[in-house]
Design a protein around this motif. Structure first.
Motif, PDB file in Angstrom:
ATOM      1  N   ASP A  82      28.740  37.337  43.598  1.00 37.00           N
ATOM      2  CA  ASP A  82      29.836  36.891  42.742  1.00 37.00           C
ATOM      3  C   ASP A  82      29.217  36.739  41.522  1.00 37.00           C
ATOM      4  O   ASP A  82      29.725  35.786  40.643  1.00 37.00           O
ATOM      5  CB  ASP A  82      30.264  35.570  43.269  1.00 37.00           C
ATOM      6  CG  ASP A  82      30.998  35.965  44.728  1.00 37.00           C
ATOM      7  OD1 ASP A  82      31.886  36.679  44.689  1.00 37.00           O
ATOM      8  OD2 ASP A  82      30.630  35.067  45.474  1.00 37.00           O
ATOM      9  N   ASN A  83      28.373  37.493  40.783  1.00 36.95           N
ATOM     10  CA  ASN A  83      27.715  37.458  39.461  1.00 36.95           C
ATOM     11  C   ASN A  83      28.029  38.819  38.745  1.00 36.95           C
ATOM     12  O   ASN A  83      27.305  39.641  38.807  1.00 36.95           O
ATOM     13  CB  ASN A  83      26.257  36.965  39.525  1.00 36.95           C
ATOM     14  CG  ASN A  83      25.881  36.615  38.288  1.00 36.95           C
ATOM     15  OD1 ASN A  83      26.382  36.782  37.255  1.00 36.95           O
ATOM     16  ND2 ASN A  83      24.560  36.034  38.206  1.00 36.95           N
ATOM     17  N   THR A  84      29.066  38.943  38.065  1.00 32.65           N
ATOM     18  CA  THR A  84      29.726  40.121  37.214  1.00 32.65           C
ATOM     19  C   THR A  84      30.181  39.618  36.049  1.00 32.65           C
ATOM     20  O   THR A  84      30.525  38.533  35.940  1.00 32.65           O
ATOM     21  CB  THR A  84      30.475  41.056  38.066  1.00 32.65           C
ATOM     22  OG1 THR A  84      31.824  39.854  38.045  1.00 32.65           O
ATOM     23  CG2 THR A  84      30.276  41.168  39.708  1.00 32.65           C
ATOM     24  N   THR A  85      30.261  40.619  35.281  1.00 26.24           N
ATOM     25  CA  THR A  85      30.831  40.411  34.027  1.00 26.24           C
ATOM     26  C   THR A  85      32.249  39.570  33.917  1.00 26.24           C
ATOM     27  O   THR A  85      32.708  38.672  33.254  1.00 26.24           O
ATOM     28  CB  THR A  85      31.129  41.362  32.705  1.00 26.24           C
ATOM     29  OG1 THR A  85      29.733  41.994  32.732  1.00 26.24           O
ATOM     30  CG2 THR A  85      31.643  41.332  31.687  1.00 26.24           C
ATOM     31  N   GLN A  86      33.225  40.172  35.127  1.00 27.15           N
ATOM     32  CA  GLN A  86      34.409  39.454  35.261  1.00 27.15           C
ATOM     33  C   GLN A  86      34.307  37.946  35.601  1.00 27.15           C
ATOM     34  O   GLN A  86      35.168  37.193  35.051  1.00 27.15           O
ATOM     35  CB  GLN A  86      35.354  40.394  36.284  1.00 27.15           C
ATOM     36  CG  GLN A  86      35.561  41.581  35.643  1.00 27.15           C
ATOM     37  CD  GLN A  86      34.445  42.771  35.393  1.00 27.15           C
ATOM     38  OE1 GLN A  86      33.406  42.573  36.354  1.00 27.15           O
ATOM     39  NE2 GLN A  86      34.356  43.471  34.535  1.00 27.15           N
ATOM     40  N   ASP A  87      33.367  37.703  36.407  1.00 28.80           N
ATOM     41  CA  ASP A  87      33.148  36.389  36.933  1.00 28.80           C
ATOM     42  C   ASP A  87      32.966  35.429  35.685  1.00 28.80           C
ATOM     43  O   ASP A  87      33.062  34.171  35.737  1.00 28.80           O
ATOM     44  CB  ASP A  87      31.974  36.263  37.921  1.00 28.80           C
ATOM     45  CG  ASP A  87      32.427  36.939  39.287  1.00 28.80           C
ATOM     46  OD1 ASP A  87      33.550  36.633  39.663  1.00 28.80           O
ATOM     47  OD2 ASP A  87      31.631  37.682  39.711  1.00 28.80           O
ATOM     48  N   LEU A  88      32.214  35.999  34.784  1.00 26.01           N
ATOM     49  CA  LEU A  88      31.502  34.938  33.440  1.00 26.01           C
ATOM     50  C   LEU A  88      32.732  34.910  32.521  1.00 26.01           C
ATOM     51  O   LEU A  88      32.757  33.819  32.036  1.00 26.01           O
ATOM     52  CB  LEU A  88      30.524  36.029  32.927  1.00 26.01           C
ATOM     53  CG  LEU A  88      29.227  36.093  33.402  1.00 26.01           C
ATOM     54  CD1 LEU A  88      28.289  36.918  32.590  1.00 26.01           C
ATOM     55  CD2 LEU A  88      28.661  35.047  34.365  1.00 26.01           C
ATOM     56  N   ILE A  89      33.412  35.992  32.653  1.00 27.11           N
ATOM     57  CA  ILE A  89      34.832  35.627  31.508  1.00 27.11           C
ATOM     58  C   ILE A  89      35.796  34.815  32.248  1.00 27.11           C
ATOM     59  O   ILE A  89      36.353  33.768  31.526  1.00 27.11           O
ATOM     60  CB  ILE A  89      35.578  37.294  31.544  1.00 27.11           C
ATOM     61  CG1 ILE A  89      34.727  38.143  30.758  1.00 27.11           C
ATOM     62  CG2 ILE A  89      37.015  36.890  31.162  1.00 27.11           C
ATOM     63  CD1 ILE A  89      35.082  39.529  30.932  1.00 27.11           C
ATOM     64  N   HIS A  90      35.881  34.644  33.568  1.00 23.15           N
ATOM     65  CA  HIS A  90      36.815  33.798  34.107  1.00 23.15           C
ATOM     66  C   HIS A  90      36.096  32.257  34.003  1.00 23.15           C
ATOM     67  O   HIS A  90      36.681  31.247  33.747  1.00 23.15           O
ATOM     68  CB  HIS A  90      37.059  33.994  35.653  1.00 23.15           C
ATOM     69  CG  HIS A  90      38.010  35.311  35.660  1.00 23.15           C
ATOM     70  ND1 HIS A  90      39.343  34.972  35.274  1.00 23.15           N
ATOM     71  CD2 HIS A  90      37.901  36.473  36.072  1.00 23.15           C
ATOM     72  CE1 HIS A  90      40.015  36.258  35.301  1.00 23.15           C
ATOM     73  NE2 HIS A  90      39.333  37.294  35.752  1.00 23.15           N
TER      74      HIS A  90
END
Length: 323
Positions: A82-90
């Protein structure tokens, strides 16, 4: 004109829970009634430190800094699920909501600039302005320059040390070669290749500093850091090719200042030039005799001057800063 960093400010830390195993470490400092700003650190795999608060006048700014998933004081350290760019954006959006901030200034450099741009495209109404340094756009050509061919011609001796233990058959994709050793090798191999990757990265980033940076002794913390960096690089930062420039119309119509050192060998100056040319009324500041790092004197002065100017441009009050 302000020169140098502002004095250190005290901070209050908190932890933001996510819907996954990750817990995000966040620090808030400065004036809660001031201009909200979020500091986005580079990497991926790096973290924030207390000096990052010093680019802002604490009387006028409410400064939010956080360690991205798996980084710094966020936990679990080094976690890749669960460590992706989309996760960071959220995560950025969750932090904004936690502090009841309506809009905030985006302040990020290198990978942090990339992440800030992607956040602004996803949540344009939450962005009051952007100050971006040494922009990395996450394109194939940006990664290729650093990890395949480009910077290699500028630092041939350091490049040879970088690739010499990778079999020739694997040298066509060095990101994949290092990823395999860092994620699937034994501990000894992970230490070795984390050190090699870090030494190359340091050479490219610090070449403009007279003293340079000594090679970091590989340890488990370095393994985790480089594993995050290669996790994002192998997956091409979890975005489409040229995603930022292809969606430039999704950015909010807010003040944008882009600052790039002319001697930056980590991130291409042409990336910031293309970005600025695509954003109407953006400001591009090219700094002579300046490389990549935020700690370089010319870069410090340019960034602090920009945050000072944004105080007048944004003219926040307590009522507009929070809901």
């Amino acid at each position: 004109m302000t020169t140098g960093l502002y004095p250190r400010s005290t901070s209050i830390s908190t932890v933001i829970n996510t819907e996954s195993v990750h817990q995000i470490y966040v620090e808030a400092s400065g004036n809660p009634q001031g201009i909200p700003v979020v500091f986005l650190h580079g990497g991926p795999g790096s973290s924030c430190n207390q000096n990052h608060r010093r680019y802002f006048n604490q009387e006028h700014y409410y400064i939010i800094a956080f360690d991205q998933r798996g980084c710094g004081l966020s936990t679990p350290k080094g976690e890749l699920s669960d460590n992706t760019t989309q996760d960071l954006i959220h995560d950025i959006e969750a932090i904004r909501q936690h502090f009841n901030i309506t809009q905030w200034l985006i302040f990020g450099g290198s990978w942090g600039a990339c992440l800030g741009l992607l956040y602004a495209q996803a949540f344009p109404h939450r962005v009051s302005g952007m100050i971006l340094r040494g922009c990395f756009l996450g394109r194939e050509q940006d990664l290729f320059w650093f990890a395949q061919q480009g910077a290699s011609a500028l630092f041939p001796d350091a490049w040879q040390a970088f690739i010499q233990d990778i079999p020739e058959a694997e040298q066509a994709d060095l990101v994949k070669a290092f990823y395999q050793r860092l994620h699937h090798g034994d501990h000894t191999s992970q230490l070795k290749y984390a050190g090699i990757w870090s030494d190359w990265s340091s050479k490219v980033a610090t070449h403009n500093l007279s003293s340079g940076a000594s090679a970091r002794v590989p340890d488990d913390a370095l393994i985790l850091k480089v594993r995050i960096e290669t996790h994002y690089a192998l997956h091409r930062y979890f975005i489409d090719e040229n995603q930022i420039l292809n969606n430039i119309d999704k950015l909010p119509k807010v003040p944008v200042t882009i600052i790039h050192g002319e001697l930056d060998r980590t991130c291409l100056l042409s990336a910031s030039q293309q970005l600025s040319a695509s954003i109407a009324n953006s400001e591009l500041i090219e700094l002579a005799n300046t490389g990549h790092l935020i700690e370089e004197k010319n870069m410090i002065d340019a960034l602090v001057n920009s945050t000072d100017r944004y105080v007048e441009m944004l003219q926040y009050t307590a009522e507009t800063a929070t809901k």
